[in-house]
Scaffold this motif. Structure first.
Motif, PDB file in Angstrom:
ATOM      1  N   ARG A  81     -24.490  15.327  -9.719  1.00  0.00           N
ATOM      2  CA  ARG A  81     -25.718  15.998 -10.174  1.00  0.00           C
ATOM      3  C   ARG A  81     -25.753  16.077 -11.693  1.00  0.00           C
ATOM      4  O   ARG A  81     -26.788  15.873 -12.326  1.00  0.00           O
ATOM      5  N   VAL A  82     -24.591  16.374 -12.276  1.00  0.00           N
ATOM      6  CA  VAL A  82     -24.506  16.433 -13.738  1.00  0.00           C
ATOM      7  C   VAL A  82     -24.771  15.045 -14.320  1.00  0.00           C
ATOM      8  O   VAL A  82     -25.497  14.890 -15.294  1.00  0.00           O
ATOM      9  N   LYS A  83     -24.219  14.021 -13.682  1.00  0.00           N
ATOM     10  CA  LYS A  83     -24.427  12.656 -14.182  1.00  0.00           C
ATOM     11  C   LYS A  83     -25.915  12.281 -14.127  1.00  0.00           C
ATOM     12  O   LYS A  83     -26.450  11.695 -15.068  1.00  0.00           O
ATOM     13  N   ALA A  84     -26.570  12.661 -13.045  1.00  0.00           N
ATOM     14  CA  ALA A  84     -28.007  12.384 -12.927  1.00  0.00           C
ATOM     15  C   ALA A  84     -28.781  13.100 -14.024  1.00  0.00           C
ATOM     16  O   ALA A  84     -29.682  12.533 -14.653  1.00  0.00           O
ATOM     17  N   PHE A  85     -28.416  14.364 -14.262  1.00  0.00           N
ATOM     18  CA  PHE A  85     -29.069  15.135 -15.330  1.00  0.00           C
ATOM     19  C   PHE A  85     -28.911  14.432 -16.675  1.00  0.00           C
ATOM     20  O   PHE A  85     -29.877  14.271 -17.426  1.00  0.00           O
ATOM     21  N   LEU A  86     -27.696  13.981 -16.977  1.00  0.00           N
ATOM     22  CA  LEU A  86     -27.436  13.356 -18.274  1.00  0.00           C
ATOM     23  C   LEU A  86     -28.186  12.037 -18.414  1.00  0.00           C
ATOM     24  O   LEU A  86     -28.699  11.709 -19.479  1.00  0.00           O
ATOM     25  N   MET A  87     -28.276  11.284 -17.327  1.00  0.00           N
ATOM     26  CA  MET A  87     -28.995  10.011 -17.396  1.00  0.00           C
ATOM     27  C   MET A  87     -30.487  10.247 -17.578  1.00  0.00           C
ATOM     28  O   MET A  87     -31.151   9.542 -18.327  1.00  0.00           O
ATOM     29  N   LYS A  88     -31.005  11.274 -16.919  1.00  0.00           N
ATOM     30  CA  LYS A  88     -32.423  11.589 -17.122  1.00  0.00           C
ATOM     31  C   LYS A  88     -32.683  12.128 -18.518  1.00  0.00           C
ATOM     32  O   LYS A  88     -33.792  12.068 -19.022  1.00  0.00           O
ATOM     33  N   SER A  89     -31.643  12.683 -19.128  1.00  0.00           N
ATOM     34  CA  SER A  89     -31.790  13.171 -20.499  1.00  0.00           C
ATOM     35  C   SER A  89     -31.607  12.057 -21.523  1.00  0.00           C
ATOM     36  O   SER A  89     -31.604  12.306 -22.714  1.00  0.00           O
ATOM     37  N   GLY A  90     -31.414  10.838 -21.067  1.00  0.00           N
ATOM     38  CA  GLY A  90     -31.403   9.707 -21.988  1.00  0.00           C
ATOM     39  C   GLY A  90     -30.061   9.019 -22.196  1.00  0.00           C
ATOM     40  O   GLY A  90     -29.958   8.094 -22.986  1.00  0.00           O
ATOM     41  N   ALA A  91     -29.005   9.479 -21.507  1.00  0.00           N
ATOM     42  CA  ALA A  91     -27.708   8.820 -21.675  1.00  0.00           C
ATOM     43  C   ALA A  91     -27.667   7.542 -20.838  1.00  0.00           C
ATOM     44  O   ALA A  91     -28.232   7.509 -19.741  1.00  0.00           O
TER      45      ALA A  91
ATOM     46  N   VAL B   6     -17.775  17.553 -19.020  1.00  0.00           N
ATOM     47  CA  VAL B   6     -18.384  18.774 -18.478  1.00  0.00           C
ATOM     48  C   VAL B   6     -17.504  19.348 -17.369  1.00  0.00           C
ATOM     49  O   VAL B   6     -17.205  20.542 -17.346  1.00  0.00           O
ATOM     50  N   MET B   7     -17.037  18.475 -16.479  1.00  0.00           N
ATOM     51  CA  MET B   7     -16.233  18.949 -15.356  1.00  0.00           C
ATOM     52  C   MET B   7     -14.868  19.467 -15.835  1.00  0.00           C
ATOM     53  O   MET B   7     -14.343  20.434 -15.280  1.00  0.00           O
ATOM     54  N   ALA B   8     -14.321  18.844 -16.880  1.00  0.00           N
ATOM     55  CA  ALA B   8     -13.060  19.340 -17.437  1.00  0.00           C
ATOM     56  C   ALA B   8     -13.271  20.731 -18.048  1.00  0.00           C
ATOM     57  O   ALA B   8     -12.405  21.605 -17.950  1.00  0.00           O
ATOM     58  N   THR B   9     -14.434  20.912 -18.658  1.00  0.00           N
ATOM     59  CA  THR B   9     -14.763  22.222 -19.249  1.00  0.00           C
ATOM     60  C   THR B   9     -14.811  23.308 -18.181  1.00  0.00           C
ATOM     61  O   THR B   9     -14.454  24.458 -18.420  1.00  0.00           O
TER      62      THR B   9
ATOM     63  N   ILE C  74     -23.422  24.446 -19.206  1.00  0.00           N
ATOM     64  CA  ILE C  74     -22.341  23.658 -19.826  1.00  0.00           C
ATOM     65  C   ILE C  74     -22.826  22.214 -20.061  1.00  0.00           C
ATOM     66  O   ILE C  74     -22.649  21.648 -21.138  1.00  0.00           O
ATOM     67  N   ALA C  75     -23.480  21.645 -19.044  1.00  0.00           N
ATOM     68  CA  ALA C  75     -23.977  20.261 -19.156  1.00  0.00           C
ATOM     69  C   ALA C  75     -25.063  20.161 -20.233  1.00  0.00           C
ATOM     70  O   ALA C  75     -25.092  19.210 -21.019  1.00  0.00           O
ATOM     71  N   ARG C  76     -25.929  21.161 -20.252  1.00  0.00           N
ATOM     72  CA  ARG C  76     -27.004  21.182 -21.261  1.00  0.00           C
ATOM     73  C   ARG C  76     -26.404  21.199 -22.670  1.00  0.00           C
ATOM     74  O   ARG C  76     -26.781  20.393 -23.519  1.00  0.00           O
ATOM     75  N   ASN C  77     -25.457  22.103 -22.912  1.00  0.00           N
ATOM     76  CA  ASN C  77     -24.882  22.203 -24.254  1.00  0.00           C
ATOM     77  C   ASN C  77     -24.148  20.930 -24.651  1.00  0.00           C
ATOM     78  O   ASN C  77     -24.224  20.477 -25.781  1.00  0.00           O
ATOM     79  N   ARG C  78     -23.469  20.349 -23.681  1.00  0.00           N
ATOM     80  CA  ARG C  78     -22.746  19.108 -23.932  1.00  0.00           C
ATOM     81  C   ARG C  78     -23.723  17.986 -24.258  1.00  0.00           C
ATOM     82  O   ARG C  78     -23.458  17.124 -25.087  1.00  0.00           O
ATOM     83  N   SER C  79     -24.847  17.986 -23.572  1.00  0.00           N
ATOM     84  CA  SER C  79     -25.829  16.933 -23.782  1.00  0.00           C
ATOM     85  C   SER C  79     -26.493  17.066 -25.159  1.00  0.00           C
ATOM     86  O   SER C  79     -26.735  16.075 -25.837  1.00  0.00           O
ATOM     87  N   ILE C  80     -26.752  18.293 -25.613  1.00  0.00           N
ATOM     88  CA  ILE C  80     -27.316  18.487 -26.950  1.00  0.00           C
ATOM     89  C   ILE C  80     -26.336  17.973 -27.995  1.00  0.00           C
ATOM     90  O   ILE C  80     -26.709  17.300 -28.952  1.00  0.00           O
ATOM     91  N   ASP C  81     -25.063  18.243 -27.762  1.00  0.00           N
ATOM     92  CA  ASP C  81     -24.017  17.844 -28.688  1.00  0.00           C
ATOM     93  C   ASP C  81     -23.779  16.328 -28.662  1.00  0.00           C
ATOM     94  O   ASP C  81     -23.821  15.659 -29.690  1.00  0.00           O
ATOM     95  N   ALA C  82     -23.590  15.778 -27.475  1.00  0.00           N
ATOM     96  CA  ALA C  82     -23.182  14.368 -27.362  1.00  0.00           C
ATOM     97  C   ALA C  82     -24.350  13.394 -27.446  1.00  0.00           C
ATOM     98  O   ALA C  82     -24.222  12.305 -27.994  1.00  0.00           O
TER      99      ALA C  82
END
Lengths: 216, 220
Positions: B75-85, B97-100, B122-130
């Motif tokens: 689910r996190v991976k899907a979120f990140l891909m939809k956010s442009g990764a 994210v999962m390690a965090t 956690i995923a949101r903050n990581r995505s803003i950063d990365a």
């Protein structure tokens, strides 16, 4: 810290902040407002919960073979995150703003832009810009319209805009079809944090020239 | 994903201690579903995944973590891909994210967020950063800070509300639900959604407003 706040964040901005899609300058204004406003702090919890619900119900993309093992390896090289000290501030600027300014009000490097009005750019990512504005008590802010969205958060004193009064912690969101001439309330010099995603349009020549020179 | 003998053993240990470890899960278990002998992951719960986070926190339980990973990482991976990764960056960031999750497990507070919401932030903050290479300004903390021991009743109420919220979201009319998802997953402002879908901005805003009204109503 609770102020007498009567103007809050609109849902759209709240939702975008919770989703993490706002430009940094807008996020800074939102985080600074929430630091002063318990009501919006509670609303943020709700909007983040919607994000959690979306994550729970959303699509899935399969991870590569061995992703769990790779993650376990990542974990084995790391210590537990330390519990952070509580971030609070008793100054004029809430903590998120202090983090950007490098201190409280006394650390701001103001530049005069005429009529006793001063400003200081707060560096953020380029998609939008943030600045602090100092308007002497009773003085007018330069008359202006907007090319995009403008968020204004009062940090000290108050200003009057048409029939409305905005005091510490209050937030005003203006869009392109709005032209206004806020006036600082007489009691105290007014200090605001302002974020815009388009340049302001001043209605007279001098501020227009100043705008080019001073990046407002 | 293969489960070794030692992991099986620790799973057994984990199951036996779930009740003791997490008073919260014990308290909200319905009488016909006692904690022992039942795999926590296999049944619907009013506090989904709280027991697993507790198990990671208190005894570094790898089996509980694997279950969290299996559910949330895709689910996190899907979120990140939809956010442009792209797929590679999304994969790498998901592992981060999962390690965090593991290294911050001791900070999870069930009276403040559901596990899904916590992972989302956690995923949101990581995505803003990365992905966006920006800082994320966070509000300052309340002066009294987080509670050392979260109140059980608050935790129960919050977890129940989160379950209701997810239910309400899935029951929204399709047109509204899609827009809420786009607003969270997709890195688009409401105006950008308007431009992309060809719908007038006013329509987008009113659909999202209706959706929010329904979600709030569900929370009572």
């Amino acid at each position: 810290m609770t102020e007498q706040i009567t103007h809050h964040l609109p849902d759209e901005l709240m939702m975008s902040y919770a989703a993490g899609t706002l430009p940094e300058a807008f996020s800074l204004v939102v985080a600074t407002h929430i630091s002063l406003c318990d009501e919006c702090r509670a609303r943020l919890v709700e909007f983040e919960a919607v994000g959690g619900a979306v994550l729970e119900t959303a699509d899935e993309v399969e991870l590569s073979e061995g992703a769990l093992e790779a993650t376990m390896k990542l974990i084995s090289s790391r210590a537990k995150d330390p519990i952070k000290a509580i971030r609070t501030s008793s100054g004029v600027f809430p903590k998120p703003l202090q983090d950007y300014v490098g201190g409280d009000l006394a650390s701001v490097k103001w530049r005069r832009i005429g009529g006793g009005v001063k400003q200081a750019i707060v560096p953020t990512s380029k998609a939008a810009n943030a600045r602090l504005l100092f308007i002497p008590a009773g003085a007018e802010m330069p008359d202006h319209g907007h090319a995009g969205t403008e968020m204004t958060l009062v940090l000290q004193g108050a200003y009057l805009d048409d029939d409305d009064r905005f005091g510490r912690g209050d937030i005003e969101v203006a869009n392109e079809d709005m032209e206004h001439t806020p006036v600082a309330d007489i009691g105290e010099d007014c200090i605001c944090l302002i974020a815009t995603d388009g340049p302001l349009r001043f209605n007279s020549l001098i501020p227009r020239m100043a705008q080019k020179l001073l990046r407002i | 994903m293969s489960v070794s003998a030692s992991e099986e053993k620790s799973a057994l240990k984990a199951n036996m201690s779930y009740g003791a470890v997490s008073q919260l899960t014990t308290q909200i278990d319905t009488p016909d579903r006692k904690a022992s002998n039942v795999n926590v992951q296999d049944r619907p719960s009013v506090a989904p995944w709280v027991a697993e986070i507790e198990a990671v926190k208190t005894h570094q339980d790898k089996v509980a973590f694997a279950a969290l990973f299996q559910h949330f990482a895709p689910r996190v991976k899907a979120f990140l891909m939809k956010s442009g990764a792209d797929a590679a960056l999304a994969e790498e960031t998901t592992q981060e994210v999962m390690a965090t999750l593991w290294t911050k497990a001791h900070m999870f507070d069930p009276s403040r967020a559901s596990v899904a919401t916590w992972i989302f932030t956690i995923a949101r903050n990581r995505s803003i950063d990365a992905l966006r290479k920006q800082r994320r300004p966070e509000p300052e903390d309340l002066p009294w800070g987080p509670e050392a021991e979260p109140d059980q009743e608050d935790a129960l109420a919050l977890q129940q509300e989160s379950t209701k919220l997810a239910q309400a979201l899935s029951e929204l009319p399709e047109k509204q639900r899609v827009l809420v998802e786009r607003a969270y997953f997709g890195d688009l402002s409401h105006s950008e959604i308007a431009a992309e879908t060809g719908l007038p901005l006013g329509t987008i805003k009113s659909r999202i407003r209706l959706a929010l009204d329904r979600l709030r109503h569900a929370l009572g």
